[in-house]
Design a protein around this motif. Structure first.
Motif, PDB file in Angstrom:
ATOM      1  N   ASP A 152     -49.005 -45.944 102.483  1.00 17.94           N
ATOM      2  CA  ASP A 152     -48.724 -45.967 101.053  1.00 17.94           C
ATOM      3  C   ASP A 152     -49.928 -46.511 100.282  1.00 17.94           C
ATOM      4  O   ASP A 152     -50.985 -46.797 100.873  1.00 17.94           O
ATOM      5  CB  ASP A 152     -47.457 -46.778 100.760  1.00 17.94           C
ATOM      6  N   PHE A 153     -49.770 -46.663  98.980  1.00 15.53           N
ATOM      7  CA  PHE A 153     -50.860 -47.122  98.115  1.00 15.53           C
ATOM      8  C   PHE A 153     -51.412 -48.468  98.576  1.00 15.53           C
ATOM      9  O   PHE A 153     -52.633 -48.663  98.626  1.00 15.53           O
ATOM     10  CB  PHE A 153     -50.352 -47.217  96.670  1.00 15.53           C
ATOM     11  N   LEU A 154     -50.542 -49.395  98.929  1.00 16.83           N
ATOM     12  CA  LEU A 154     -50.988 -50.734  99.324  1.00 16.83           C
ATOM     13  C   LEU A 154     -51.791 -50.691 100.616  1.00 16.83           C
ATOM     14  O   LEU A 154     -52.837 -51.344 100.734  1.00 16.83           O
ATOM     15  CB  LEU A 154     -49.779 -51.661  99.469  1.00 16.83           C
ATOM     16  N   THR A 181     -52.650 -42.759  95.477  1.00 18.55           N
ATOM     17  CA  THR A 181     -51.315 -43.027  94.933  1.00 18.55           C
ATOM     18  C   THR A 181     -50.211 -42.227  95.616  1.00 18.55           C
ATOM     19  O   THR A 181     -49.025 -42.523  95.426  1.00 18.55           O
ATOM     20  CB  THR A 181     -51.273 -42.715  93.430  1.00 18.55           C
ATOM     21  N   ASN A 182     -50.587 -41.192  96.386  1.00 15.04           N
ATOM     22  CA  ASN A 182     -49.609 -40.253  96.969  1.00 15.04           C
ATOM     23  C   ASN A 182     -48.801 -39.537  95.886  1.00 15.04           C
ATOM     24  O   ASN A 182     -47.650 -39.155  96.108  1.00 15.04           O
ATOM     25  CB  ASN A 182     -48.667 -40.961  97.949  1.00 15.04           C
ATOM     26  N   LEU A 183     -49.417 -39.352  94.732  1.00 16.56           N
ATOM     27  CA  LEU A 183     -48.770 -38.640  93.633  1.00 16.56           C
ATOM     28  C   LEU A 183     -49.432 -37.281  93.446  1.00 16.56           C
ATOM     29  O   LEU A 183     -50.642 -37.142  93.629  1.00 16.56           O
ATOM     30  CB  LEU A 183     -48.861 -39.448  92.335  1.00 16.56           C
ATOM     31  N   ARG A 184     -48.654 -36.303  93.043  1.00 13.79           N
ATOM     32  CA  ARG A 184     -49.163 -34.953  92.798  1.00 13.79           C
ATOM     33  C   ARG A 184     -48.492 -34.370  91.553  1.00 13.79           C
ATOM     34  O   ARG A 184     -47.447 -34.847  91.109  1.00 13.79           O
ATOM     35  CB  ARG A 184     -48.841 -34.019  93.974  1.00 13.79           C
ATOM     36  N   SER A 185     -49.104 -33.308  91.037  1.00 11.68           N
ATOM     37  CA  SER A 185     -48.496 -32.557  89.939  1.00 11.68           C
ATOM     38  C   SER A 185     -49.097 -31.164  89.920  1.00 11.68           C
ATOM     39  O   SER A 185     -50.203 -30.953  90.431  1.00 11.68           O
ATOM     40  CB  SER A 185     -48.749 -33.252  88.596  1.00 11.68           C
TER      41      SER A 185
END
Length: 542
Positions: A152-154, A181-185
């Motif tokens: 994860d991020f940490l 961040t493990n974020l996508r869009s």
């Protein structure tokens, strides 16, 4: 000269040159509607252009885009400079500009700016013109979502902390932000990143971050606060301590906003992202299964009488039908002589497929975890191939098989294996004018660097790195005006071998088996058998 071009002429009233903006901090490659695209017509993903006070434009393109540039800039006031393989944009621009003033957009990368200055150029910046060439390819209505990852991020920032000798770090590469961040869009076409900037604080045992982004995010990762993007410059202006930055990605404008910038010795985030976790390898296997199914369905719909445009539409329909969220880059689909243009994507509605024609399809999609897939195949319409078609296809196949099954430990070694096989065809006009491959990940081109023997490219290919192998031969002159490229995305196993994510077959009717050694035929037979087994398990049962 179009009305919009007068903005540049006003900037250049006292002489000199301006670089036409083609990309920004949102798009790492050129975007549709950029000043370069609007004023030259060129739609390739790499290239630079200069405009002078008289409105004359000079477009610089590498070997992948020579034919495309000629076609798209025809009847415009554009001179095309065709760079040779290994020849860089910077020195070519410097040769043209000489002692004249040069203006570049403040949204250009700092490193690009500094390289131009090192060539002795008199470089100044200009602000992007409002209302002209603005990036309108962003849909902020698209959600930002979280993907699964073992780290994860940490965990990722704790690893990163070991390399950063400062309290703060500013991350402006959208690919690096998406990875950490493990974020996508899918708010931008053909990419899974999102508009943002990330500020990291390593002062405590557990690092923290501030994500500057205009959208609300569900399941915001632990350790991250979110603030509106408009607050970024005020926030960064208050940080008086040293901030680590990456000159490859940070824009001139953002760099100037940092009071004490400190250059990172390497892009450690990109290096981390280049070695895939087990969860990412699993996702890639699943994604390529679905891409293989789309290719199978597409092949079954090929028939004489369809246009180039219709074939592109059929493939993308099957791509989405088989689970893709969007394409991972602009689909390349070229019929017969158009396949000699390496990155052809103009999809002529009047170009009609005939028996015996070749179809070059370079394609990929994004699936639920936002990692780019990439594959190239050449299809034959009908069953009767010409002698030269078979010879060139088999030569490219031979180059692929030998590179794929080699023990090469670097991109440099890998490229040389394929290039040695393909070099004899130069005398007939069939060239291999691009790298053998590239890394893949969140963007379709990611670390490891370009898989090539040109320049210092001896980057080691480590366990669980993912990259493409894509040899090709292209002839731009009759009587053999066509091209062949065969590409698979692979990962490096623990034993240092390569394993392909895709199992999709090669075109038997285009293979001249007499050109292959017994070992090469055995490799090919194994590949084709794996495809037949895949079909029996995953397709024919449906």
């Amino acid at each position: 000269m179009e009305e919009a071009g007068k903005k540049y002429l006003k900037l250049l009233k006292d002489g000199g040159f301006a670089l036409l903006k083609s990309a920004d901090e949102y798009f790492s490659c050129h975007y549709k509607g950029s000043p370069l695209n609007l004023l030259t017509g060129f739609s390739g993903t790499a290239g630079e252009a200069l405009i002078d006070k008289n409105g004359k434009i000079t477009l610089f393109v590498d070997p992948r885009y020579h034919e495309q540039a000629d076609f798209e800039t025809a009847k415009r006031n554009v001179e095309t400079v065709k760079l040779k393989q290994g020849e860089g944009f910077i020195k070519s621009i410097a040769k043209k500009v000489k002692s004249s003033p040069l203006y570049i957009s403040s949204s250009s990368p700092v490193l690009f700016f500094e390289k131009l200055k090192k060539e002795g150029l008199n470089v100044s910046t200009y602000e992007d013109f409002k209302g002209f060439g603005e990036n309108k390819n962003i849909d902020f209505k698209k959600e930002i979502f979280k993907v699964n990852s073992a780290r994860d991020f940490l965990k990722k920032t704790q690893i990163l902390k070991k390399h950063i000798r400062a309290r703060y770090m500013l991350v402006t590469s959208l690919e690096d932000i998406a990875y950490l961040t493990n974020l996508r869009s899918y708010q931008m076409v053909q990419t899974s990143v999102f508009v943002s900037k990330l500020f990291l604080d390593f002062s405590k045992n557990i690092p923290s971050g501030v994500l500057f982004c205009n959208q609300k995010i569900k399941n915001l990762p632990e350790g991250i606060d979110i603030k509106p993007l408009c607050e970024f410059y005020d926030y960064i202006a208050k940080i008086k301590d040293e901030i680590v930055i990456d000159k490859n990605s940070i824009t001139i404008k953002d760099y100037d906003a940092v009071l004490k910038p400190s250059e990172s010795k390497a892009n450690y985030i990109a290096k981390m992202a280049s070695v895939k976790e087990k969860a990412e390898i699993r996702h890639y296997k699943s994604a390529f299964e679905r891409l293989d199914k789309a290719l199978y369905a597409f092949k079954g719909r090929i028939k004489a009488g369809l246009s180039e445009y219709e074939l592109k539409e059929i493939f993308e329909e099957e791509l989405i039908k088989n689970g893709a969220k969007t394409t991972s880059f602009k689909t390349i689909l070229a019929l017969s002589d158009n396949s000699s243009s390496i990155h052809y994507s103009n999809y002529d509605k009047n170009k009609i497929l005939k028996e015996g024609d070749l179809i070059l399809l370079d394609c990929g999609g994004y699936y639920e975890d936002g990692l780019a897939t990439d594959i190239t195949r050449v299809f034959l319409c009908g069953s009767e191939a010409g002698k030269k078609q078979k010879e060139i296809y088999t030569a490219v196949l031979k180059a692929f098989l030998n590179a794929y099954h080699s023990n090469a430990k670097s991109g440099d070694e890998l490229d040389k294996i394929a290039r040695k096989i393909l070099k004899p065809y130069e005398k007939e006009g069939f060239l291999f004018p691009h790298a053998l491959g590239h890394g893949i990940g969140i963007p379709v081109h990611q670390m490891p660097p370009v898989i090539t023997s040109f320049g210092d490219k001896k980057f080691p290919l480590q366990n669980n790195m993912t990259h493409t192998i894509e040899p090709g031969l292209y002839c731009s002159k009759k009587p053999y005006k066509f091209g062949v490229r065969l590409e698979n995305s692979v990962w490096v196993t623990k034993k240092g071998k390569r394993e392909s994510f895709s199992k999709f077959e090669f075109e038997e009717n285009l293979i001249e088996r007499a050109m292959l050694t017994k070992k090469e035929q055995k490799w090919l037979d194994g590949w084709q058998e794996n495809w037949r087994e895949f079909c029996e398990e995953n397709i024919k049962k449906r």
